[in-house]
Design an enzyme around this catalytic site. Sequence first.
Site, mmCIF file in Angstrom:
data_model
loop_
_atom_site.group_PDB
_atom_site.id
_atom_site.type_symbol
_atom_site.label_atom_id
_atom_site.label_comp_id
_atom_site.label_asym_id
_atom_site.label_seq_id
_atom_site.Cartn_x
_atom_site.Cartn_y
_atom_site.Cartn_z
ATOM 1 N N LYS A 64 98.671 -41.212 120.150
ATOM 2 C CA LYS A 64 99.125 -42.187 121.065
ATOM 3 C C LYS A 64 98.667 -41.887 122.668
ATOM 4 O O LYS A 64 98.399 -40.481 122.689
ATOM 5 C CB LYS A 64 100.399 -42.764 121.278
ATOM 6 C CG LYS A 64 100.999 -43.187 119.531
ATOM 7 C CD LYS A 64 100.450 -44.462 119.239
ATOM 8 C CE LYS A 64 101.206 -44.692 117.830
ATOM 9 N NZ LYS A 64 100.386 -45.827 117.076
HETATM 10 C C1 LIG Z 1 101.294 -46.180 115.730
HETATM 11 C C2 LIG Z 1 101.846 -47.611 115.481
HETATM 12 C C3 LIG Z 1 103.153 -47.896 115.150
HETATM 13 C C4 LIG Z 1 104.243 -46.932 115.112
HETATM 14 O O1 LIG Z 1 103.800 -45.835 114.140
HETATM 15 P P1 LIG Z 1 104.992 -44.604 113.995
HETATM 16 O O2 LIG Z 1 103.701 -43.504 113.593
HETATM 17 O O3 LIG Z 1 105.837 -44.899 112.925
HETATM 18 O O4 LIG Z 1 105.615 -43.955 115.419
HETATM 19 C C5 LIG Z 1 103.435 -49.275 114.893
HETATM 20 N N1 LIG Z 1 102.443 -50.187 115.165
HETATM 21 C C6 LIG Z 1 101.379 -49.892 115.705
HETATM 22 C C7 LIG Z 1 100.309 -51.221 115.601
HETATM 23 C C8 LIG Z 1 100.910 -48.713 115.878
HETATM 24 O O5 LIG Z 1 99.622 -48.525 116.119
#
Ligand SMILES: *Cc1c(COP(=O)(O)O)cnc(C)c1O
Length: 378
Positions: free
Chosen positions: A183
């Site tokens: 992210k």
């Molecule tokens: C990254 C992401 C998440 C959450 O991911 P985690 O790995 O649980 O932190 C949720 N929804 C979307 C659309 C994502 O891209």
Amino acid sequence: MLMRIPLSSPDIDEQDIAAVTGVLRSTQLSLGPMLESFEREFADYIGSMDAIAVSSGTAGLHLCLLALGVGLGDEVIVPSFTFIAAANVIRYVGAVPVFVDVNAGTLNMDPTCVERAITPKTKALMIVHTFGLPADMEPLLASAKRNNLRVIEDTCEAIGAEYRGQKVGTFGDAGVFGFYPNKQITTGEGGIIAIKDVSVSNLIRSLRNQGRTAGGWFEHSRLGYNYRLSEMNCALGLSQLRRIDSILAIRKSVASLYDRNLRGNPDLLLPPLHIDDRVISWFVYVVRLSNDFTRTQRDAVIDKLAECGIGCGRYFAPIHLQGAYASTESASLTLPITEAAADRTLALPFFNRITPEQITEVSDRLLAAIDSVRSIHS
Ligand SMILES: *Cc1c(COP(=O)(O)O)cnc(C)c1O
């Protein structure tokens, strides 16, 4: 496979490292000052009343559904063209994900499709700001209001993005952010919930911490979870958050460079670089092959780039076609725009420290790979 130019890579600097080691030299490794500061500074940055840090974005989405009263038999409208966590959490609480198609230009949930999917059982909208591009909030919020629906914004790909001058994640009842290493900013694993209603945020804090309330450590007033985020994670998040503006500016410039290199090629559909009433927070740079190409050809492009040490991704495979959904009613759905896009998307290497030379190399090799797969037939 280890790539010479990876698909993504976290940006960790010496201050981040010092922040984490500082926690390790202290005695407080959970529920301490870093959590408090991370939550307060995040709420200030995003413009929400409160923020609650949790162990992942997925955990945050799960807690929001619980706290907003979404449960057994309720329907929640969600895009299929997204990360599977957005739909899985709906099933965690016994509710039913109702998948809708996306807009072909923005790849975000199409408000017309949402409106058509609303039934008397619909309880909430799960709005995803896909790839950091804000969803079309005005019609979505209007539908929600007319039908008395809860609104959860899955903002895990869109920290800092804005719609008409307001940061996304602050429009609905709750906005959830994720900090996995790919992210815009990372805590290793982690997430945070932006929230405006104090009674809901108290409930979420209790659910995050084994159902405890103000009482003692062994008093549990409700069924809760361990979705806490450690002090090490919070210290890293805080350190990263303090340079978010520069991180988002770098990512925007990487997207602009790709756009300059690739624009005008008839085989490629590029993501919009700019939309008038929105600020994009660049999560990934995803291009689409034109409809002349098949999924097999797209996969061949990915393989060719991998042979040169360039990491490319398939973003996303539709959720309703995943094995985990084979036994659900969704498995028989057809979502034409979602399915056509999913067959042709290509995520290019995208991270803060990618150099202009690497961007040029990826662009050149991508165009060459597309030319060479033209003769492959599925
Ligand atoms: C990254 C992401 C998440 C959450 O991911 P985690 O790995 O649980 O932190 C949720 N929804 C979307 C659309 C994502 O891209």
